[in-house]
Design an enzyme around this catalytic site. Structure first.
Site, PDB file in Angstrom:
ATOM      1  N   GLY A 138       2.110   7.476  -0.727  1.00 37.79           N
ATOM      2  CA  GLY A 138       1.627   7.146   0.898  1.00 37.79           C
ATOM      3  C   GLY A 138       0.386   6.659   1.424  1.00 37.79           C
TER       4      GLY A 138
ATOM      5  N   GLU B 172       0.867  -0.986   0.310  1.00 41.43           N
ATOM      6  CA  GLU B 172       0.074  -0.659   0.027  1.00 41.43           C
ATOM      7  C   GLU B 172       1.224   0.850  -0.022  1.00 41.43           C
ATOM      8  OE1 GLU B 172      -3.582  -0.011  -0.241  1.00 41.43           O
ATOM      9  OE2 GLU B 172      -2.386   1.958  -1.176  1.00 41.43           O
TER      10      GLU B 172
ATOM     11  N   LYS C 231       5.232   4.233  -9.957  1.00 44.60           N
ATOM     12  CA  LYS C 231       4.092   4.047  -8.868  1.00 44.60           C
ATOM     13  C   LYS C 231       3.023   3.499 -10.121  1.00 44.60           C
ATOM     14  CE  LYS C 231       5.504   7.066  -5.627  1.00 44.60           C
ATOM     15  NZ  LYS C 231       4.919   8.402  -4.847  1.00 44.60           N
TER      16      LYS C 231
ATOM     17  N   ASP D 244       9.748   8.314 -10.462  1.00 47.30           N
ATOM     18  CA  ASP D 244       9.021   7.847  -9.902  1.00 47.30           C
ATOM     19  C   ASP D 244       7.776   6.978  -9.701  1.00 47.30           C
ATOM     20  OD1 ASP D 244       9.093   7.195  -6.407  1.00 47.30           O
ATOM     21  OD2 ASP D 244       7.821   9.135  -6.466  1.00 47.30           O
TER      22      ASP D 244
ATOM     23  N   GLU E 284      14.774  15.794  -2.994  1.00 47.60           N
ATOM     24  CA  GLU E 284      16.057  14.924  -2.609  1.00 47.60           C
ATOM     25  C   GLU E 284      17.790  15.855  -2.983  1.00 47.60           C
ATOM     26  OE1 GLU E 284      16.062  12.382  -0.995  1.00 47.60           O
ATOM     27  OE2 GLU E 284      14.335  10.869  -0.896  1.00 47.60           O
TER      28      GLU E 284
HETATM   29  N1  HSE Z   1       9.552  11.200  -3.153  1.00 51.88           N
HETATM   30  C1  HSE Z   1       8.286  10.893  -3.715  1.00 51.88           C
HETATM   31  C2  HSE Z   1       7.620  12.228  -3.126  1.00 51.88           C
HETATM   32  C3  HSE Z   1       7.531   9.859  -2.368  1.00 51.88           C
HETATM   33  O1  HSE Z   1       7.971  12.918  -3.935  1.00 51.88           O
HETATM   34  O2  HSE Z   1       6.456  11.998  -3.880  1.00 51.88           O
HETATM   35  C4  HSE Z   1       7.972   8.565  -2.036  1.00 51.88           C
HETATM   36  O3  HSE Z   1       6.841   7.544  -3.230  1.00 51.88           O
END
Ligand code: HSE
Length: 436
Positions: free
Chosen positions: A134, A129, A205, A201, A190
């Site tokens: 998140g 999940e 997802k 990323d 980051e």
């Molecule tokens: N780095 C991701 C974001 C969160 O900025 O949403 C972790 O998946």
């Protein structure tokens, strides 16, 4: 069973959040499961840094095998991230008959099929999940109460870093690089933001959402992925003039010809609720044949919301264990042999509306040349704007098209960019008017 024992791999931000949540809400969780859920071991290479929570003596170890081979531990929580050694640890946990909870979207997007097959052989759960959105419980909804639907679309704002940057670019009219630098100083982005800002990323997802929605395996490399780093505040301003906001949108669609899976900056109407999703928040909108449109909204990252999602998965598994069930459903919510491989349509075959921005010298005949090429490729113009000029300066010419085939749009831009009246590479942004 009078106690459920779990082991944690990775004591970073999310791991710390999970340990904190399991301790803080221990009584509540025990009441909901019918037995206490105890964190028996935490493995991390660094067990000396103070994480601000107290851990009983003997719980911390630098040896992952103390989690993976402990016969008392029935659930392994993988929060290391990345591919190695996370993949080897997850496979070893499954091989040892342990259920797995992970937040690792990169691992599952690329190696999910192998991990799910191993879990099927051993009859254990793999729940994830926290990998998408998140704290937003979107995967359990897809596997659970929305499971009776055929889904036709999924749209997601899935990366908080990108959405934060785009929101500030939109509200303050500032450039990408300036917001990114500031976001890094504030700790919102980051130090190496590549995966976030280049859309990787989000694509990880989306791969998971497309598999869950449409019951298909996804070859990750087939997902067209563009990030926001080359987006200009000029385009954001023009978008607003035309009634749109620009979002980094994950798009999944299914029809009789196959599946679309793509991530790119997208103009969406300001009137759509997704346009109001600002800052670090995430949102996911589905359309199912019986549920209709449904939208989830919440915090897509951060220690506490992500820990909430991990703990929810642990509770799910703990309830199974309490009732003597190995697992209730395969990871994607389809039977292990029911997942198919649907083709992902190449981008060239996508039909949609486009925002095109040309930078040209301002002299007679320029518009005629541009529109002539568009006409040759069967691209019809819906509206057009040309800003005022200073003598001798280049001007932006913005054209909104009717529905057009992407391969023709790209060919037209390539041809137009060879003209000497064009001063910079032309820009293309896709428009999604219909988010159903
Ligand atoms: N780095 C991701 C974001 C969160 O900025 O949403 C972790 O998946």
């Amino acid at each position: 069973m009078n106690e459920i024992k779990v082991g944690l791999l990775g004591f970073g931000t999310i791991g710390t959040g999970v340990a904190k949540l399991l301790a803080t809400n221990a009584d509540l969780i025990a009441a909901k499961v019918g037995a206490p859920v105890t964190l028996k071991k935490i493995a991390d290479l660094d067990i000396t840094t103070d994480r601000g929570i107290s851990v009983p003596a003997g719980v911390l170890t630098t040896n992952a095998d103390e989690v993976l081979t402990d016969p008392e531990i029935s659930v392994v929580i993988e929060l290391i991230g990345g591919y190695n050694p996370a993949k080897a640890f997850v496979l070893k946990a499954i091989e040892n008959g342990k259920h797995v909870v992970t937040a690792n979207k990169a691992l599952l997007a690329l190696h999910g099929a192998e991990i799910y097959a191993a879990a099927a052989r051993k009859g254990v759960e793999v729940l994830f999940e926290a990998a998408v959105g998140g704290g937003i419980p979107v995967i359990s909804a897809l596997r659970g109460n929305m499971a009776a639907n055929n889904f036709s679309t999924v749209f997601g704002i899935l990366n908080g870093t990108c959405n934060y940057i785009l929101t500030r670019m939109t509200k303050e009219g500032v450039d990408f690089a300036d917001v990114l630098r500031n976001a890094q100083e504030l700790g919102y982005a980051e130090a190496d933001p590549t995966f976030d800002v280049e859309g990787v990323d989000t694509a990880h997802k989306l791969a998971l959402l497309v598999s869950l929605c449409f019951g298909t395996r996804v070859n990750f490399d087939d997902i067209h992925t563009e990030g926001i780093s080359s987006l200009s505040s000029v385009d954001i301003k023009f978008a607003r003039d035309f009634g749109y906001k620009i979002k980094l949108l994950a798009i999944g669609k299914r029809d009789a010809d196959g599946v679309e899976a793509r991530v790119h900056p997208t103009m969406i109407p300001v009137s759509n609720p997704l346009a109001d999703v600002d800052g670090v928040f995430n949102a996911i909108r589905f359309t199912g044949d019986f549920i209709g449109p449904v939208m989830f909204y919440g915090r897509g990252a951060g220690m506490d919301p992500t820990a909430s999602a991990v703990a929810g998965d642990i509770i799910d598994i703990a309830r199974n264990i309490m009732t003597g069930i190995g697992r209730r459903a395969a990871p994607l919510g389809y039977g292990d042999n029911a997942v198919v491989t649907l083709p992902i349509k190449p981008m060239g075959s996508i039909e949609g509306k486009y925002y095109l921005r040309f930078s040209a010298v301002d002299k007679p005949g320029v518009l005629a040349k541009i529109s002539g090429v568009l006409g040759k490729y069967d691209i019809s113009i819906e509206s057009m704007v040309q800003s005022a000029r200073m003598a001798g300066e280049e001007v932006p010419i913005v054209i909104m098209t009717h529905e057009a085939r992407e391969e023709y749009v790209r060919k037209a831009l390539d041809e137009i960019d060879t003209f000497d009246i064009i001063t910079q590479k032309s820009r293309l942004i896709r428009i999604e008017d219909n988010l159903e």
